[in-house]
Design a protein around this motif. Sequence first.
Motif, PDB file in Angstrom:
ATOM      1  N   ALA A 333     -28.995  10.034  10.874  1.00  0.00           N
ATOM      2  CA  ALA A 333     -29.848  10.955  11.634  1.00  0.00           C
ATOM      3  C   ALA A 333     -29.204  12.333  11.749  1.00  0.00           C
ATOM      4  CB  ALA A 333     -30.123  10.378  13.023  1.00  0.00           C
ATOM      5  N   LEU A 334     -27.882  12.359  11.888  1.00  0.00           N
ATOM      6  CA  LEU A 334     -27.186  13.638  12.004  1.00  0.00           C
ATOM      7  C   LEU A 334     -27.297  14.435  10.708  1.00  0.00           C
ATOM      8  CD1 LEU A 334     -25.264  15.592  13.497  1.00  0.00           C
ATOM      9  CD2 LEU A 334     -23.369  14.261  12.544  1.00  0.00           C
ATOM     10  N   PHE A 335     -27.000  13.797   9.574  1.00  0.00           N
ATOM     11  CA  PHE A 335     -27.044  14.513   8.302  1.00  0.00           C
ATOM     12  C   PHE A 335     -28.484  14.891   7.921  1.00  0.00           C
ATOM     13  CE2 PHE A 335     -22.970  12.080   7.451  1.00  0.00           C
ATOM     14  CZ  PHE A 335     -22.171  13.183   7.750  1.00  0.00           C
ATOM     15  N   ARG A 336     -29.440  14.070   8.315  1.00  0.00           N
ATOM     16  CA  ARG A 336     -30.841  14.411   8.060  1.00  0.00           C
ATOM     17  C   ARG A 336     -31.239  15.658   8.852  1.00  0.00           C
ATOM     18  NH1 ARG A 336     -32.743   9.726   8.787  1.00  0.00           N
ATOM     19  NH2 ARG A 336     -33.328   9.916  10.970  1.00  0.00           N
ATOM     20  N   ALA A 337     -30.771  15.723  10.102  1.00  0.00           N
ATOM     21  CA  ALA A 337     -31.082  16.901  10.925  1.00  0.00           C
ATOM     22  C   ALA A 337     -30.378  18.143  10.388  1.00  0.00           C
ATOM     23  CB  ALA A 337     -30.671  16.641  12.369  1.00  0.00           C
ATOM     24  N   LEU A 338     -29.136  17.984   9.932  1.00  0.00           N
ATOM     25  CA  LEU A 338     -28.422  19.127   9.375  1.00  0.00           C
ATOM     26  C   LEU A 338     -29.044  19.596   8.066  1.00  0.00           C
ATOM     27  CD1 LEU A 338     -24.726  18.027  10.037  1.00  0.00           C
ATOM     28  CD2 LEU A 338     -26.047  19.725  11.286  1.00  0.00           C
ATOM     29  N   LYS A 339     -29.529  18.642   7.278  1.00  0.00           N
ATOM     30  CA  LYS A 339     -30.145  18.996   6.003  1.00  0.00           C
ATOM     31  C   LYS A 339     -31.444  19.770   6.220  1.00  0.00           C
ATOM     32  CE  LYS A 339     -31.593  16.946   1.617  1.00  0.00           C
ATOM     33  NZ  LYS A 339     -31.766  15.660   0.873  1.00  0.00           N
ATOM     34  N   LYS A 340     -32.205  19.348   7.207  1.00  0.00           N
ATOM     35  CA  LYS A 340     -33.464  20.029   7.507  1.00  0.00           C
ATOM     36  C   LYS A 340     -33.286  21.248   8.405  1.00  0.00           C
ATOM     37  CE  LYS A 340     -36.320  15.868   7.089  1.00  0.00           C
ATOM     38  NZ  LYS A 340     -37.253  14.953   7.789  1.00  0.00           N
ATOM     39  N   LYS A 341     -32.017  21.495   8.798  1.00  0.00           N
ATOM     40  CA  LYS A 341     -31.684  22.610   9.685  1.00  0.00           C
ATOM     41  C   LYS A 341     -32.464  22.515  10.997  1.00  0.00           C
ATOM     42  CE  LYS A 341     -30.515  25.724   5.916  1.00  0.00           C
ATOM     43  NZ  LYS A 341     -30.755  27.039   5.267  1.00  0.00           N
ATOM     44  N   SER A 342     -32.537  21.274  11.493  1.00  0.00           N
ATOM     45  CA  SER A 342     -33.247  21.029  12.745  1.00  0.00           C
ATOM     46  C   SER A 342     -32.283  21.140  13.920  1.00  0.00           C
ATOM     47  CB  SER A 342     -33.882  19.630  12.719  1.00  0.00           C
ATOM     48  OG  SER A 342     -34.458  19.324  13.964  1.00  0.00           O
ATOM     49  N   THR A 343     -32.798  21.533  15.047  1.00  0.00           N
ATOM     50  CA  THR A 343     -31.968  21.654  16.254  1.00  0.00           C
ATOM     51  C   THR A 343     -31.873  20.344  17.028  1.00  0.00           C
ATOM     52  OG1 THR A 343     -33.911  22.423  17.483  1.00  0.00           O
ATOM     53  CG2 THR A 343     -32.477  24.097  16.503  1.00  0.00           C
ATOM     54  N   SER A 344     -32.735  19.371  16.699  1.00  0.00           N
ATOM     55  CA  SER A 344     -32.755  18.095  17.420  1.00  0.00           C
ATOM     56  C   SER A 344     -31.791  17.112  16.751  1.00  0.00           C
ATOM     57  CB  SER A 344     -34.167  17.520  17.443  1.00  0.00           C
ATOM     58  OG  SER A 344     -34.619  17.315  16.113  1.00  0.00           O
ATOM     59  N   THR A 345     -30.504  17.362  16.925  1.00  0.00           N
ATOM     60  CA  THR A 345     -29.484  16.435  16.424  1.00  0.00           C
ATOM     61  C   THR A 345     -29.375  15.237  17.368  1.00  0.00           C
ATOM     62  OG1 THR A 345     -27.818  17.730  17.587  1.00  0.00           O
ATOM     63  CG2 THR A 345     -28.164  18.224  15.250  1.00  0.00           C
ATOM     64  N   PRO A 346     -28.894  14.084  16.878  1.00  0.00           N
ATOM     65  CA  PRO A 346     -28.826  12.893  17.740  1.00  0.00           C
ATOM     66  C   PRO A 346     -27.846  13.070  18.894  1.00  0.00           C
ATOM     67  CG  PRO A 346     -27.719  12.509  15.645  1.00  0.00           C
ATOM     68  CD  PRO A 346     -28.454  13.803  15.501  1.00  0.00           C
ATOM     69  N   LYS A 347     -28.219  12.534  20.043  1.00  0.00           N
ATOM     70  CA  LYS A 347     -27.370  12.635  21.234  1.00  0.00           C
ATOM     71  C   LYS A 347     -26.397  11.476  21.345  1.00  0.00           C
ATOM     72  CE  LYS A 347     -31.014  14.954  23.878  1.00  0.00           C
ATOM     73  NZ  LYS A 347     -31.898  14.848  25.072  1.00  0.00           N
ATOM     74  N   TYR A 348     -26.712  10.351  20.735  1.00  0.00           N
ATOM     75  CA  TYR A 348     -25.857   9.169  20.839  1.00  0.00           C
ATOM     76  C   TYR A 348     -26.115   8.263  19.646  1.00  0.00           C
ATOM     77  CZ  TYR A 348     -30.039   8.858  23.750  1.00  0.00           C
ATOM     78  OH  TYR A 348     -31.295   9.022  24.247  1.00  0.00           O
ATOM     79  N   GLY A 349     -25.100   7.454  19.357  1.00  0.00           N
ATOM     80  CA  GLY A 349     -25.211   6.470  18.291  1.00  0.00           C
ATOM     81  C   GLY A 349     -25.080   5.067  18.873  1.00  0.00           C
ATOM     82  N   LEU A 350     -23.906   4.479  18.688  1.00  0.00           N
ATOM     83  CA  LEU A 350     -23.662   3.139  19.236  1.00  0.00           C
ATOM     84  C   LEU A 350     -23.607   3.142  20.750  1.00  0.00           C
ATOM     85  CD1 LEU A 350     -20.934   1.972  16.697  1.00  0.00           C
ATOM     86  CD2 LEU A 350     -23.271   1.136  16.837  1.00  0.00           C
ATOM     87  N   LEU A 351     -23.317   4.289  21.353  1.00  0.00           N
ATOM     88  CA  LEU A 351     -23.248   4.369  22.818  1.00  0.00           C
ATOM     89  C   LEU A 351     -24.600   4.147  23.475  1.00  0.00           C
ATOM     90  CD1 LEU A 351     -20.851   7.413  23.382  1.00  0.00           C
ATOM     91  CD2 LEU A 351     -20.301   4.985  23.423  1.00  0.00           C
ATOM     92  N   PHE A 352     -25.680   4.219  22.698  1.00  0.00           N
ATOM     93  CA  PHE A 352     -27.009   3.990  23.256  1.00  0.00           C
ATOM     94  C   PHE A 352     -27.134   2.573  23.816  1.00  0.00           C
ATOM     95  CE2 PHE A 352     -31.488   2.717  22.838  1.00  0.00           C
ATOM     96  CZ  PHE A 352     -32.082   3.702  23.610  1.00  0.00           C
ATOM     97  N   ASN A 353     -26.353   1.613  23.268  1.00  0.00           N
ATOM     98  CA  ASN A 353     -26.401   0.233  23.744  1.00  0.00           C
ATOM     99  C   ASN A 353     -25.657   0.034  25.055  1.00  0.00           C
ATOM    100  OD1 ASN A 353     -27.817  -0.630  21.403  1.00  0.00           O
ATOM    101  ND2 ASN A 353     -25.899  -0.650  20.261  1.00  0.00           N
ATOM    102  N   SER A 354     -25.013   1.078  25.545  1.00  0.00           N
ATOM    103  CA  SER A 354     -24.297   0.966  26.815  1.00  0.00           C
ATOM    104  C   SER A 354     -25.274   0.955  27.979  1.00  0.00           C
ATOM    105  CB  SER A 354     -23.306   2.118  26.959  1.00  0.00           C
ATOM    106  OG  SER A 354     -22.736   2.132  28.246  1.00  0.00           O
ATOM    107  N   SER A 355     -24.883   0.293  29.052  1.00  0.00           N
ATOM    108  CA  SER A 355     -25.743   0.211  30.236  1.00  0.00           C
ATOM    109  C   SER A 355     -25.836   1.549  30.957  1.00  0.00           C
ATOM    110  CB  SER A 355     -25.213  -0.849  31.200  1.00  0.00           C
ATOM    111  OG  SER A 355     -23.890  -0.539  31.612  1.00  0.00           O
ATOM    112  N   TYR A 356     -24.830   2.418  30.765  1.00  0.00           N
ATOM    113  CA  TYR A 356     -24.851   3.712  31.445  1.00  0.00           C
ATOM    114  C   TYR A 356     -25.985   4.598  30.928  1.00  0.00           C
ATOM    115  CZ  TYR A 356     -20.185   2.354  32.987  1.00  0.00           C
ATOM    116  OH  TYR A 356     -19.138   1.692  33.544  1.00  0.00           O
ATOM    117  N   ILE A 357     -26.283   4.527  29.636  1.00  0.00           N
ATOM    118  CA  ILE A 357     -27.369   5.334  29.080  1.00  0.00           C
ATOM    119  C   ILE A 357     -28.705   4.871  29.641  1.00  0.00           C
ATOM    120  CG2 ILE A 357     -28.453   6.121  26.945  1.00  0.00           C
ATOM    121  CD1 ILE A 357     -25.590   7.047  27.246  1.00  0.00           C
ATOM    122  N   ALA A 358     -28.850   3.549  29.839  1.00  0.00           N
ATOM    123  CA  ALA A 358     -30.100   3.026  30.403  1.00  0.00           C
ATOM    124  C   ALA A 358     -30.256   3.411  31.873  1.00  0.00           C
ATOM    125  CB  ALA A 358     -30.135   1.510  30.250  1.00  0.00           C
TER     126      ALA A 358
END
Length: 493
Positions: A333-358
Motif C-alpha cells: 500500500a505504501l509503494f502504491r501510494a508513492l507510485k501514484k503520488k498520493s497523499t493517503s499513505t497507510p497509517k499502520y500495517g501489522l499494528l492494526f491488529n493491536s487492541s489499542y488501534i481498536a
Amino acid sequence: MPPLFVLFEHAAGYGLFKVKEFEEVGMLLPQVESSVPDLKRFNQVVEIKAFNPFKTAASALENINNISEGLMTEELQLFLEKNVPKGGKGKLGVGDQKLAATISDSLGYNCTWTGVVPEIIRGIRLHFSKLVKGLSSKSSSVAQLGLGHSYSRAKVKFNVNRVDNMIIQSIALLDQLEKDINTFSMRIREWYSYHFPELFKIIPENYLYAKCAAFIKNRKEFTEDKVDELEQLVMDRGKAEAIYEASKSSMGMEIALVDLINIEMFAKRVISLTEYKTELAVYLHSKMEAVAPSLAVLIGDLVGARLISQAGSLTNLAKFPASTVQILGAEKALFRALKKKSTSTPKYGLLFNSSYIAKADASNKGRISRFLANKCSLASRIDCFSEYPSSIFGEKLRQQVDDRLKYLKTGELPPKNVDVMKEAVVEFQTHMKKVNKKKKKKDKKRKSENGDVTVDGNETINLDETIQENGEPPLKKKKNKKKKSKDITVLEE
C-alpha cells in the motif's frame, strides 16, 4: 597506468593475480567475459603472482570468518604488504566492498571492486586449481567442502538471531494452521451437511462442530442416552437437546457407512490440528517471554511475533526507526501510494491488529499508531540489547499507551517518558537484587547438599570426599561469638 592486482580468497589460501595490460582489458570487457570459460585465453589476461596457503583448518576458518565480516587478518596484511607495491604503483581489485574499504583504510592501497574485477574473479574461481601449481582439482574441492562445513557450523553456532528464529517459524506455522483449519472446517461442514444440515446453525464454532460430527456420526443412531455425553462435549444442555431434537426430524439425505467413516477421520484430523494450534500458541508465548518480554507485554504475543517475522529478526526490528515499525506489513500500500503520488499513505500495517488501534477513535487512530510504533521500537531495543530481558519496561510502556489514549479522550496530561523510565529502572534494579539473592541461596543450598565448605573464604572443599580419601572425621567448625562470623577455620592437631 599502475598495474592491477586481484586478490582471491580460496579455501586453500590467498591468491594474488596480476592482470596483463589493464588499460586494454578494462576497455574490452565483453572480450574478457567471453574468454573466461577458456583457460588458454584466460591465461593471456591474468597470471599468478603469489599464493599463501593456510597452514591449518582452524586458520582457514578464522580468515574466512573475518573476510565475511569485512575484516583483515594479520596473515592477509603480511601477504599484501609483501607482494603488492605501495605508493600508487599498484591497484588492488577485491571482490567484497567492505573488505576493500578496510584494506584501503589500513594499508593505503587504491582498491576497486567494480568494472572488470568481478569478471576476472569469476575466471579465477573457475580455473583456480589449474592456475596454482601443486593444487589439484580434487584437493581444492576437498578443502572447499571441509571449510564449507566448518563455516556453516560456526555461523549457526554464533548466530545472534538463532533464538528468535524459533519465533519466526512458530508464528508462520500458526498463521498457516489458522488458514488450513478454517478451510478444512468449511469442507467438513459442507460434507457433513448432506447428512445433518441442521447442525450447521446450532453449532457455529468450527472446533465444536468437528467434535460433534465425530461424536454423532449417523444421526439415526443418535439416541437420548447420548445427550448427556454430548452436553459434556458442547458444555451446554440446551444445545445438546436441540441437536437431539433436530436429529429426529432432519431433512438430510441417507449416507453410506464408508462415507461416515471418512467424515469421522477427517473430523478427527481437524480436531487434532486445532488442539496442536493451541499448544503452539502456548509454545510461542513461552518463547516471546524469554526472547522479547517487553514487546510481548506491550503489544501481545501474536502481533509482536509477526513484527519480528516481518523484520527478519529481533535485531533488525530493533534497528528500525518507529516510522518503519508503524507501516511494517503495509509495504504494498505504501509503494502504491508513492507510485501514484498520493497523499493517503497507510497509517499502520501489522499494528492494526493491536487492541489499542481498536480502542482509539477514528480521528485518533493515526496518532495512536505512531505513538504505539514508537513504544514498540523502544521495547524491541530493550529486549535485544539488554543483558537480562525483563517485562518491567514493557508494562511501563503499555501504561504509557493507555495514558495517551486517556489524554486523547479526556485531555488528562500523561506523565513524562523520562519519569516513567526512571521508575522502570528502579523497579528493574530491585527485581535483579531479589533474583541475585535467590540465586545465592540456591548456590549455598547446593553446596551444602554436596558437602562443600569454604575455608578462609578462598577454596571450596568437599568434606565427604575428604573423609572417604583420608578416613578421618570432617573438619570441625569453630564459632567466634564476638565477631559472629560464619567463617570456618581449620583446627591444627
